[in-house]
Design a protein around this motif. Structure first.
Motif, PDB file in Angstrom:
ATOM      1  N   ASN A  57       0.808  -1.227   0.000  1.00 11.75           N
ATOM      2  CA  ASN A  57       0.000   0.000   0.000  1.00 11.75           C
ATOM      3  C   ASN A  57       0.839   1.274   0.000  1.00 11.75           C
ATOM      4  O   ASN A  57       0.322   2.348  -0.317  1.00 11.75           O
ATOM      5  CB  ASN A  57      -0.952   0.005   1.188  1.00 11.75           C
ATOM      6  N   ALA A  58       2.120   1.150   0.349  1.00 17.80           N
ATOM      7  CA  ALA A  58       2.989   2.334   0.309  1.00 17.80           C
ATOM      8  C   ALA A  58       3.175   2.820  -1.131  1.00 17.80           C
ATOM      9  O   ALA A  58       3.627   3.940  -1.364  1.00 17.80           O
ATOM     10  CB  ALA A  58       4.331   2.023   0.943  1.00 17.80           C
ATOM     11  N   MET A  59       2.813   1.960  -2.100  1.00 17.29           N
ATOM     12  CA  MET A  59       2.972   2.348  -3.516  1.00 17.29           C
ATOM     13  C   MET A  59       2.121   3.566  -3.853  1.00 17.29           C
ATOM     14  O   MET A  59       2.518   4.391  -4.672  1.00 17.29           O
ATOM     15  CB  MET A  59       2.580   1.188  -4.431  1.00 17.29           C
ATOM     16  N   VAL A 113      12.854  10.037  -7.412  1.00  8.59           N
ATOM     17  CA  VAL A 113      13.270   8.843  -6.673  1.00  8.59           C
ATOM     18  C   VAL A 113      12.523   8.864  -5.344  1.00  8.59           C
ATOM     19  O   VAL A 113      12.546   9.870  -4.642  1.00  8.59           O
ATOM     20  CB  VAL A 113      14.791   8.829  -6.388  1.00  8.59           C
ATOM     21  N   VAL A 114      11.825   7.788  -5.032  1.00  8.89           N
ATOM     22  CA  VAL A 114      11.118   7.720  -3.751  1.00  8.89           C
ATOM     23  C   VAL A 114      11.584   6.454  -3.028  1.00  8.89           C
ATOM     24  O   VAL A 114      11.372   5.342  -3.507  1.00  8.89           O
ATOM     25  CB  VAL A 114       9.581   7.686  -3.927  1.00  8.89           C
ATOM     26  N   TYR A 115      12.263   6.649  -1.888  1.00 11.21           N
ATOM     27  CA  TYR A 115      12.795   5.513  -1.138  1.00 11.21           C
ATOM     28  C   TYR A 115      11.758   4.978  -0.160  1.00 11.21           C
ATOM     29  O   TYR A 115      11.114   5.756   0.550  1.00 11.21           O
ATOM     30  CB  TYR A 115      14.019   5.932  -0.320  1.00 11.21           C
ATOM     31  N   GLY A 116      11.620   3.681  -0.110  1.00  7.40           N
ATOM     32  CA  GLY A 116      10.790   3.051   0.914  1.00  7.40           C
ATOM     33  C   GLY A 116      11.659   2.809   2.135  1.00  7.40           C
ATOM     34  O   GLY A 116      12.732   2.216   2.025  1.00  7.40           O
ATOM     35  N   VAL A 117      11.222   3.296   3.292  1.00  7.04           N
ATOM     36  CA  VAL A 117      12.015   3.119   4.517  1.00  7.04           C
ATOM     37  C   VAL A 117      11.169   2.382   5.542  1.00  7.04           C
ATOM     38  O   VAL A 117      10.033   2.759   5.807  1.00  7.04           O
ATOM     39  CB  VAL A 117      12.446   4.484   5.101  1.00  7.04           C
ATOM     40  N   GLU A 158      27.473   5.672   3.656  1.00  6.64           N
ATOM     41  CA  GLU A 158      26.300   6.226   4.338  1.00  6.64           C
ATOM     42  C   GLU A 158      25.012   5.689   3.750  1.00  6.64           C
ATOM     43  O   GLU A 158      24.864   5.556   2.559  1.00  6.64           O
ATOM     44  CB  GLU A 158      26.318   7.751   4.235  1.00  6.64           C
ATOM     45  N   ASN A 159      24.109   5.400   4.629  1.00  5.51           N
ATOM     46  CA  ASN A 159      22.908   4.711   4.233  1.00  5.51           C
ATOM     47  C   ASN A 159      21.766   5.208   5.076  1.00  5.51           C
ATOM     48  O   ASN A 159      21.917   5.377   6.270  1.00  5.51           O
ATOM     49  CB  ASN A 159      23.118   3.241   4.600  1.00  5.51           C
ATOM     50  N   VAL A 160      20.624   5.426   4.474  1.00 12.44           N
ATOM     51  CA  VAL A 160      19.480   5.764   5.314  1.00 12.44           C
ATOM     52  C   VAL A 160      19.160   4.517   6.131  1.00 12.44           C
ATOM     53  O   VAL A 160      19.101   3.423   5.583  1.00 12.44           O
ATOM     54  CB  VAL A 160      18.258   6.156   4.462  1.00 12.44           C
ATOM     55  N   PHE A 161      19.004   4.703   7.431  1.00 12.35           N
ATOM     56  CA  PHE A 161      18.758   3.563   8.298  1.00 12.35           C
ATOM     57  C   PHE A 161      17.488   2.834   7.851  1.00 12.35           C
ATOM     58  O   PHE A 161      16.467   3.453   7.584  1.00 12.35           O
ATOM     59  CB  PHE A 161      18.618   4.058   9.737  1.00 12.35           C
ATOM     60  N   ASN A 162      17.573   1.533   7.753  1.00  8.09           N
ATOM     61  CA  ASN A 162      16.432   0.705   7.365  1.00  8.09           C
ATOM     62  C   ASN A 162      15.902   0.954   5.955  1.00  8.09           C
ATOM     63  O   ASN A 162      14.747   0.687   5.660  1.00  8.09           O
ATOM     64  CB  ASN A 162      15.287   0.844   8.374  1.00  8.09           C
ATOM     65  N   LEU A 163      16.768   1.474   5.126  1.00 10.78           N
ATOM     66  CA  LEU A 163      16.396   1.655   3.721  1.00 10.78           C
ATOM     67  C   LEU A 163      16.291   0.272   3.090  1.00 10.78           C
ATOM     68  O   LEU A 163      17.150  -0.565   3.291  1.00 10.78           O
ATOM     69  CB  LEU A 163      17.515   2.440   3.036  1.00 10.78           C
ATOM     70  N   TYR A 169       6.979   2.887   6.049  1.00  7.43           N
ATOM     71  CA  TYR A 169       5.959   1.835   6.148  1.00  7.43           C
ATOM     72  C   TYR A 169       6.396   0.791   7.163  1.00  7.43           C
ATOM     73  O   TYR A 169       7.574   0.713   7.520  1.00  7.43           O
ATOM     74  CB  TYR A 169       5.734   1.177   4.787  1.00  7.43           C
ATOM     75  N   ASP A 170       5.441  -0.020   7.598  1.00  7.83           N
ATOM     76  CA  ASP A 170       5.762  -1.100   8.537  1.00  7.83           C
ATOM     77  C   ASP A 170       6.131  -2.349   7.761  1.00  7.83           C
ATOM     78  O   ASP A 170       5.507  -2.675   6.762  1.00  7.83           O
ATOM     79  CB  ASP A 170       4.546  -1.399   9.434  1.00  7.83           C
ATOM     80  N   ARG A 171       7.129  -3.029   8.251  1.00  5.00           N
ATOM     81  CA  ARG A 171       7.553  -4.242   7.564  1.00  5.00           C
ATOM     82  C   ARG A 171       6.864  -5.441   8.201  1.00  5.00           C
ATOM     83  O   ARG A 171       6.908  -5.634   9.418  1.00  5.00           O
ATOM     84  CB  ARG A 171       9.062  -4.387   7.691  1.00  5.00           C
ATOM     85  N   ALA A 172       6.228  -6.230   7.349  1.00  2.00           N
ATOM     86  CA  ALA A 172       5.485  -7.393   7.865  1.00  2.00           C
ATOM     87  C   ALA A 172       6.352  -8.640   7.816  1.00  2.00           C
ATOM     88  O   ALA A 172       7.512  -8.588   7.417  1.00  2.00           O
ATOM     89  CB  ALA A 172       4.250  -7.590   7.009  1.00  2.00           C
ATOM     90  N   GLU A 173       5.778  -9.753   8.209  1.00  2.00           N
ATOM     91  CA  GLU A 173       6.516 -11.006   8.126  1.00  2.00           C
ATOM     92  C   GLU A 173       6.421 -11.561   6.720  1.00  2.00           C
ATOM     93  O   GLU A 173       5.487 -11.261   5.990  1.00  2.00           O
ATOM     94  CB  GLU A 173       5.924 -12.017   9.115  1.00  2.00           C
ATOM     95  N   ARG A 174       7.374 -12.397   6.368  1.00  2.00           N
ATOM     96  CA  ARG A 174       7.332 -13.078   5.085  1.00  2.00           C
ATOM     97  C   ARG A 174       6.033 -13.881   4.992  1.00  2.00           C
ATOM     98  O   ARG A 174       5.679 -14.558   5.948  1.00  2.00           O
ATOM     99  CB  ARG A 174       8.518 -14.042   5.050  1.00  2.00           C
TER     100      ARG A 174
END
Ligand code: UDP
Ligand code: MG
Length: 332
Positions: free
Chosen positions: A114-116, A129-133, A161-166, A206-211
């Motif tokens: 749904n973050a799309m 460019v839109v990063y999902g974090v 350098e990296n956005v955390f949890n990118l 967004y929230d990361r779900a389980e596989r």
């Protein structure tokens, strides 16, 4: 203005041994495309492009079946397993000619589909460019969370350098993809490379779900490999650290020499065997470590100079269009 109203979206999905997960998540991707089309946000020519990364199970058969059933599904297959980063690259380069925007996402349903909506909105607002974090990783196992967080901290410390949890969940416009295709390196770390390309960007959380099914293909070994690739492709800090280490020991040994002189002149006994052995061992260790890091970079140079193809597509669920004429154009 390079933002296109009603853009053609290609969702690029790498798949490696995902026969368990594909039947669950593919209808979700299809629904997302249909919803976005009916909301008037994207064009009806939008597609879901699966990249089979040399799976050993029935993944390619499933993709081919999906492509037969619904025109929104298309697929390409790599000639063998090349890893997640190369699979994503293959998909993006394949999609670049046909679409206005791509969104890359894993096929296991962990990243919130749904973050799309928000990503496409951000594009329509002018971001290319839109990063999902990921907001947090509460659904991952403790071990996965621990190693993943350690991964980012280590990467930042080492100068990558990296956005955390990118994640590799990202919207990229055609113009950015064209610029990106000029980055010819074999040693890929996509989430670190897109910030180098530039253009207006933003992030969506967004929230990361389980596989949804199956198991992770990113065990510690692959994660360490990715961390190493990330660091060595983005930064030369490890080599600088070796220089620093060398300098430190040079100063230390200088002090040691002065100390040895003083000891001799004040008539003290010769220093013991143990301290000598310790010093030799320690210096040997430092030198080996340094050679290792330098060797890693030389290895990377070696791989880059070969200019081997980064992906090879062996099959498609559709005919590749205008291959001849495109080839002709290039020759002219
Ligand atoms: N993947 C791939 N090639 C590989 C390993 C993984 O294309 O060699 C794909 C996999 O099918 C999935 C995505 O990369 O869509 C992320 O993999 P996974 O979910 O196993 O990693 P995790 O989310 O656990 O880090
Ligand atoms: Mg996953």
């Amino acid at each position: 203005m390079c933002i296109k109203k009603n853009p053609i979206l290609y969702i690029v999905i790498p798949c490696y041994n995902e026969e368990e997960v594909l039947p669950v998540t593919s209808p979700m991707f299809l629904k997302k495309i249909e919803d976005l089309v009916s909301l008037g946000k994207i064009d009806k020519e939008s597609r879901i492009l699966f990249v089979n990364d040399g799976s050993k199970d029935k993944t390619w058969e499933i993709i081919s079946e999906l492509a037969k059933k619904d025109e929104h599904f298309i697929g390409i297959s790599q000639s063998r397993n090349r890893g997640h980063q190369n699979a994503v690259l293959a998909g993006m380069m394949e999609a670049k000619e046909k679409c206005d925007i791509t969104i890359t996402i894993d096929c296991d349903g962990q990243d919130d589909i749904n973050a799309m909506d928000e990503m496409v909105d951000a594009y329509l607002d002018g971001c290319e460019v839109v990063y999902g974090v990921r907001k947090k990783r509460t659904t991952d196992t403790f071990f996965k969370r621990f190693t993943a967080e350690g991964f980012y901290k280590f990467m930042n410390f080492m100068g990558a350098e990296n956005v955390f949890n990118l994640a590799d969940y990202r919207l990229v416009s055609k113009r950015v993809l064209e610029a990106f295709s000029e980055y010819k390196e074999v040693n890929l770390f996509l989430r670190g490379m897109f910030p180098l390309v530039g253009f207006k960007s933003t992030s969506v959380y967004y929230d990361r779900a389980e596989r949804m099914a199956g198991e992770s293909h990113y065990p510690l070994k692959k994660m360490l490999g990715l961390a190493f690739d990330g660091i060595t492709s983005l930064s030369i800090k490890p080599i600088r650290m070796i220089t620093g280490l060398g300098l430190f020991f040079a100063i230390l040994s200088f002090v040691g020499i002065i100390w040895a002189f003083i000891e001799t002149f004040t008539g003290h006994a010769v220093m013991g065997w143990a301290s000598t052995v310790c010093l030799i061992c320690f210096m040997g260790g430092v030198q080996l470590l340094s050679f290792g890091v330098i060797g890693e970079y030389i290895g990377k140079i070696y791989m880059e100079t070969k200019k081997r193809p980064r992906y090879i597509i062996s099959e498609r669920t559709y005919e590749k269009e205008k291959e001849e004429s495109a080839g002709e154009k290039e020759r002219i």
